[in-house]
Design a protein around this motif. Structure first.
Motif, PDB file in Angstrom:
ATOM      1  N   ASP A  88       0.828  -1.211   0.000  1.00  0.00           N
ATOM      2  CA  ASP A  88       0.000   0.000   0.000  1.00  0.00           C
ATOM      3  C   ASP A  88       0.861   1.259   0.000  1.00  0.00           C
ATOM      4  OD1 ASP A  88      -2.405  -1.220  -0.026  1.00  0.00           O
ATOM      5  OD2 ASP A  88      -3.146  -0.324   1.850  1.00  0.00           O
ATOM      6  N   ALA A  89       1.893   1.231   0.835  1.00  0.00           N
ATOM      7  CA  ALA A  89       2.760   2.411   0.943  1.00  0.00           C
ATOM      8  C   ALA A  89       3.388   2.724  -0.410  1.00  0.00           C
ATOM      9  CB  ALA A  89       3.841   2.172   1.995  1.00  0.00           C
ATOM     10  N   GLU A  90       3.846   1.677  -1.086  1.00  0.00           N
ATOM     11  CA  GLU A  90       4.445   1.874  -2.410  1.00  0.00           C
ATOM     12  C   GLU A  90       3.442   2.476  -3.388  1.00  0.00           C
ATOM     13  OE1 GLU A  90       6.128  -1.914  -3.444  1.00  0.00           O
ATOM     14  OE2 GLU A  90       8.084  -1.320  -2.654  1.00  0.00           O
ATOM     15  N   ALA A  91       2.225   1.933  -3.375  1.00  0.00           N
ATOM     16  CA  ALA A  91       1.199   2.416  -4.303  1.00  0.00           C
ATOM     17  C   ALA A  91       0.849   3.876  -4.012  1.00  0.00           C
ATOM     18  CB  ALA A  91      -0.047   1.535  -4.202  1.00  0.00           C
ATOM     19  N   HIS A  92       0.702   4.209  -2.742  1.00  0.00           N
ATOM     20  CA  HIS A  92       0.377   5.590  -2.387  1.00  0.00           C
ATOM     21  C   HIS A  92       1.480   6.537  -2.848  1.00  0.00           C
ATOM     22  CE1 HIS A  92      -3.303   4.846  -0.331  1.00  0.00           C
ATOM     23  NE2 HIS A  92      -2.768   4.144   0.643  1.00  0.00           N
ATOM     24  N   LEU A  93       2.713   6.116  -2.667  1.00  0.00           N
ATOM     25  CA  LEU A  93       3.832   6.974  -3.075  1.00  0.00           C
ATOM     26  C   LEU A  93       3.798   7.201  -4.581  1.00  0.00           C
ATOM     27  CD1 LEU A  93       6.311   8.389  -1.769  1.00  0.00           C
ATOM     28  CD2 LEU A  93       7.676   6.479  -2.609  1.00  0.00           C
ATOM     29  N   THR A  94       3.527   6.135  -5.320  1.00  0.00           N
ATOM     30  CA  THR A  94       3.436   6.245  -6.776  1.00  0.00           C
ATOM     31  C   THR A  94       2.321   7.211  -7.178  1.00  0.00           C
ATOM     32  OG1 THR A  94       4.169   3.967  -6.922  1.00  0.00           O
ATOM     33  CG2 THR A  94       3.182   4.910  -8.908  1.00  0.00           C
ATOM     34  N   ASN A  95       1.225   7.184  -6.429  1.00  0.00           N
ATOM     35  CA  ASN A  95       0.101   8.075  -6.739  1.00  0.00           C
ATOM     36  C   ASN A  95       0.306   9.498  -6.238  1.00  0.00           C
ATOM     37  OD1 ASN A  95      -1.296   6.017  -7.932  1.00  0.00           O
ATOM     38  ND2 ASN A  95      -2.393   5.462  -6.054  1.00  0.00           N
ATOM     39  N   GLY A  96       1.437   9.739  -5.569  1.00  0.00           N
ATOM     40  CA  GLY A  96       1.675  11.075  -5.036  1.00  0.00           C
ATOM     41  C   GLY A  96       0.949  11.334  -3.723  1.00  0.00           C
ATOM     42  N   ASP A  97       0.346  10.308  -3.152  1.00  0.00           N
ATOM     43  CA  ASP A  97      -0.309  10.460  -1.845  1.00  0.00           C
ATOM     44  C   ASP A  97       0.712  10.245  -0.736  1.00  0.00           C
ATOM     45  OD1 ASP A  97      -2.841  11.060  -2.732  1.00  0.00           O
ATOM     46  OD2 ASP A  97      -3.461   8.969  -2.861  1.00  0.00           O
ATOM     47  N   ASP A  98       1.561  11.246  -0.567  1.00  0.00           N
ATOM     48  CA  ASP A  98       2.682  11.118   0.364  1.00  0.00           C
ATOM     49  C   ASP A  98       2.247  10.791   1.779  1.00  0.00           C
ATOM     50  OD1 ASP A  98       4.111  11.836  -1.794  1.00  0.00           O
ATOM     51  OD2 ASP A  98       4.969  13.660  -0.936  1.00  0.00           O
ATOM     52  N   GLU A  99       1.201  11.492   2.241  1.00  0.00           N
ATOM     53  CA  GLU A  99       0.778  11.311   3.622  1.00  0.00           C
ATOM     54  C   GLU A  99       0.317   9.877   3.855  1.00  0.00           C
ATOM     55  OE1 GLU A  99      -0.222  13.754   1.670  1.00  0.00           O
ATOM     56  OE2 GLU A  99       0.397  15.632   2.640  1.00  0.00           O
ATOM     57  N   LEU A 100      -0.479   9.354   2.914  1.00  0.00           N
ATOM     58  CA  LEU A 100      -0.966   7.983   3.082  1.00  0.00           C
ATOM     59  C   LEU A 100       0.172   6.974   2.963  1.00  0.00           C
ATOM     60  CD1 LEU A 100      -4.421   8.090   1.269  1.00  0.00           C
ATOM     61  CD2 LEU A 100      -3.863   8.434   3.690  1.00  0.00           C
ATOM     62  N   ALA A 101       1.173   7.300   2.149  1.00  0.00           N
ATOM     63  CA  ALA A 101       2.334   6.414   2.041  1.00  0.00           C
ATOM     64  C   ALA A 101       3.071   6.347   3.376  1.00  0.00           C
ATOM     65  CB  ALA A 101       3.270   6.908   0.933  1.00  0.00           C
ATOM     66  N   MET A 102       3.238   7.512   4.010  1.00  0.00           N
ATOM     67  CA  MET A 102       3.915   7.547   5.313  1.00  0.00           C
ATOM     68  C   MET A 102       3.085   6.815   6.364  1.00  0.00           C
ATOM     69  SD  MET A 102       6.839   9.162   4.932  1.00  0.00           S
ATOM     70  CE  MET A 102       7.345   9.532   6.604  1.00  0.00           C
ATOM     71  N   LEU A 103       1.766   7.045   6.328  1.00  0.00           N
ATOM     72  CA  LEU A 103       0.867   6.387   7.276  1.00  0.00           C
ATOM     73  C   LEU A 103       0.980   4.868   7.140  1.00  0.00           C
ATOM     74  CD1 LEU A 103      -1.584   7.087   9.287  1.00  0.00           C
ATOM     75  CD2 LEU A 103      -3.045   6.395   7.382  1.00  0.00           C
ATOM     76  N   SER A 104       0.964   4.388   5.894  1.00  0.00           N
ATOM     77  CA  SER A 104       0.964   2.944   5.657  1.00  0.00           C
ATOM     78  C   SER A 104       2.272   2.301   6.086  1.00  0.00           C
ATOM     79  CB  SER A 104       0.727   2.652   4.170  1.00  0.00           C
ATOM     80  OG  SER A 104      -0.514   3.177   3.774  1.00  0.00           O
ATOM     81  N   VAL A 105       3.392   2.938   5.757  1.00  0.00           N
ATOM     82  CA  VAL A 105       4.670   2.328   6.120  1.00  0.00           C
ATOM     83  C   VAL A 105       4.850   2.372   7.643  1.00  0.00           C
ATOM     84  CG1 VAL A 105       6.221   4.332   5.889  1.00  0.00           C
ATOM     85  CG2 VAL A 105       7.073   2.047   5.388  1.00  0.00           C
ATOM     86  N   GLY A 106       4.343   3.451   8.261  1.00  0.00           N
ATOM     87  CA  GLY A 106       4.396   3.543   9.722  1.00  0.00           C
ATOM     88  C   GLY A 106       3.559   2.447  10.357  1.00  0.00           C
ATOM     89  N   TYR A 107       2.381   2.219   9.793  1.00  0.00           N
ATOM     90  CA  TYR A 107       1.465   1.189  10.285  1.00  0.00           C
ATOM     91  C   TYR A 107       2.116  -0.186  10.180  1.00  0.00           C
ATOM     92  CZ  TYR A 107      -2.888  -1.523  10.623  1.00  0.00           C
ATOM     93  OH  TYR A 107      -3.866  -2.406  10.995  1.00  0.00           O
ATOM     94  N   ALA A 108       2.754  -0.455   9.039  1.00  0.00           N
ATOM     95  CA  ALA A 108       3.422  -1.744   8.840  1.00  0.00           C
ATOM     96  C   ALA A 108       4.535  -1.947   9.869  1.00  0.00           C
ATOM     97  CB  ALA A 108       3.982  -1.827   7.417  1.00  0.00           C
ATOM     98  N   GLU A 109       5.307  -0.890  10.084  1.00  0.00           N
ATOM     99  CA  GLU A 109       6.370  -0.964  11.092  1.00  0.00           C
ATOM    100  C   GLU A 109       5.794  -1.233  12.474  1.00  0.00           C
ATOM    101  OE1 GLU A 109       9.853   1.634  11.439  1.00  0.00           O
ATOM    102  OE2 GLU A 109       8.947   2.772   9.784  1.00  0.00           O
ATOM    103  N   GLY A 110       4.689  -0.537  12.771  1.00  0.00           N
ATOM    104  CA  GLY A 110       4.058  -0.687  14.076  1.00  0.00           C
ATOM    105  C   GLY A 110       3.550  -2.103  14.295  1.00  0.00           C
ATOM    106  N   LEU A 111       2.904  -2.672  13.258  1.00  0.00           N
ATOM    107  CA  LEU A 111       2.406  -4.050  13.354  1.00  0.00           C
ATOM    108  C   LEU A 111       3.522  -4.992  13.772  1.00  0.00           C
ATOM    109  CD1 LEU A 111       0.207  -4.511  10.116  1.00  0.00           C
ATOM    110  CD2 LEU A 111      -0.611  -4.323  12.485  1.00  0.00           C
TER     111      LEU A 111
END
Lengths: 346, 346
Positions: free
Chosen positions: B309-332
């Motif tokens: 998800d983080a990769e896809a968001h970054l590709t779409n230019g949704d920086d905030e969601l990319a950061m949120l997703s990678v943070g979430y993955a790390e947290g899990l």
């Protein structure tokens, strides 16, 4: 040696420049093409009279193929007249490159375009316009990119021009109401407070033509307006300078108090999302605290820690780190769920 | 009842449209004003001949004061001819508002402007231009705002048009070399990798005039170029579409390999951080996979899901969601650590 000249016809039937007239007159063969924009019925007559010659009307396929044009321009003087400024459409830019690569001299006669006219006519400063958005029929139900560009433009106070697609051949296009509805749908989907019923917009219909019609107001107030025949475009102002507000008020005969820009409610994405996620995570944290086995306490402590981090990053304007931290905190908590250690009520 | 018509003269001496000629011809009094841009010597002659009348040349103060113009337009037909498109200068916008408020009918005849011509002539797509920057003599030593706008434009891949001030009366203005030097000074000061000696730029001199001259190349390669007489403007491209690179290569007769955009070194914060965090989390994921109890498998599956998800968001230019997703993955993943279920080697 041959020449290919692109002649911009500007806006309206009399929009062609003196230079354009001269080039059309001098050409061995003169084409005119207007497939993307409905044109004035008088246009062809006016231009032909000024140039003192017939123009050959051609369609999109003819220009995209370009074979005949390039062949003729190898030895003769060919002119191609188009609405607005010739190089706005990529088709013409590509044809020009092919001509140059074939050793054909090229020239461009510029014309007025909808982009600068839209700024003028809506009373806004042209240098404050940021990226333009083209709304196509295909995309109008899913305006994710237009919504994102509008958001970015509003964040720095810039104005946005939306060009609405219209195909002359099929007669199909996007109406102002459809485009605005599409953006409101995107708002309902992404919820970033970019656009709403109270957003102030200017709708420009048949810009630069004799029957040009302009409307300004909040989206809600334009619901029942009949915008008439295409082409249409929409301007969504960002932050208004007082001279811009003054212009809108004078041009549209509306009370100065009713004119407003659209940056008041627009927040950076993180400013909207981070507080929302923090609150959600705090609630989830409380819902799990009473029943979780004490040995998993460190997880909850870290959730609290990173929620505080997220707040601090947001305050410092470090949006990316704020999103990372709140995401991390959510992940820590949700992991207990996936691991079957807690039942979290999000 | 009177009328005040603003007539755009477009670019070059023959830039006025047929409609503009008609309006100038029909006016009771016709003024022409060109104080901000050096004009072609032939301009006045050409326009006067086309309109079949004399034009009264006026200066900036006359138009800014506006008293005489408004008085005459109360009962008669007054035309004011200006270079480019009339409403680009705020002075004309303000005069128009005053006229409307005095009950005078106003009209605008649009003309080609440097903004759209700059896009055409440099082979770039006009809709990809973002905010325009005007560089004044006063600011050229401290281009903080221009630098910031350039950075923002480059971040989303947009092109930037820099208009260089020139005052016809005093003969003073900003040269292309001064403007580029000013931006390099800003880079030395702010250090955000926005512009450097390798930045590719297009310098447009006397655009739309018969002696128009264009140069394209990296800043370093343009150091010794003599750009000649004003007006000048500069385009700093963002991300180049291949048709744009093609156009530049053809228009400026340079090898396609030497043409490049300027977004390579300019990165959004998320573009730097997200790939780094994704890699880190993937490694941690692998380090824990072999030893983790199978019942906690769903946690790892979700880590993988959110990294994608983080990769896809970054590709779409949704920086905030990319950061949120990678943070979430790390947290899990890290939650397993805090819960004592795994020993994660970050």
């Amino acid at each position: 040696l041959g020449t290919l000249s692109f002649v911009g016809l500007g806006l309206g039937p009399d929009g062609v420049s003196l230079e354009g007239v001269k080039v059309l007159k001098d050409a061995d063969v003169a084409y005119v093409e207007y497939y993307t924009t409905p044109h004035e019925p008088r246009l062809l007559e006016v231009v032909q009279k000024a140039a003192g010659r017939q123009l050959v009307v051609v369609d999109r396929d003819f220009v995209e193929d370009g074979g005949k044009i390039l062949a003729e321009a190898t030895s003769g003087k060919v002119a191609l007249a188009v609405l607005g400024d010739p190089m706005i459409a990529t088709t013409h830019g590509e044809l020009r490159v092919r001509a140059i690569r074939s050793g054909i001299r090229t020239a461009v006669v510029h014309g007025a375009t909808i982009a600068s006219a839209a700024a003028s006519e809506s009373g806004l400063h042209s240098y404050k316009f940021s990226r333009t958005v083209t709304v196509t029929r295909e995309e109008v139900g899913r305006l994710a990119q237009a919504y994102r560009i509008l958001h970015e433009n509003l964040l720095d106070g810039s104005h946005t021009l939306l060009l609405l697609e219209h195909d002359v051949k099929s007669g199909e296009g996007v109406t102002p109401s459809e485009a605005l509805h599409g953006l409101l749908l995107a708002e309902a989907n992404f919820k970033r407070n970019v656009i709403g019923e109270r957003t102030y917009v200017v709708v420009l219909s048949r810009l630069g033509r004799s029957d040009q019609k302009l409307h300004a107001g909040e989206i809600a107030s334009l619901r029942d307006v009949e915008f008439g025949e295409p082409p249409h475009s929409i301007v969504i102002p960002g932050k208004l300078h007082f001279t811009e507000a003054d212009s809108i008020s004078a041009l549209f005969s509306v009370g100065p108090g009713s004119v407003h820009g659209n940056t008041e409610t627009v927040k950076r994405t993180a400013q909207t999302l981070v507080p929302r996620y923090i609150e959600k995570t705090k609630k989830a944290l409380e819902s799990v605290r009473a029943t979780l086995e004490p040995k998993y306490g460190p997880v909850l402590e870290n959730v609290e820690l990173y929620l505080r981090d997220a707040e601090a990053h947001l305050t410092n304007g470090d949006d990316e780190l704020a999103m990372l931290s709140v995401g991390y905190a959510e992940g820590l908590l949700d992991s207990l769920n996936f691991a079957g250690l807690a039942k979290i009520d999000w």
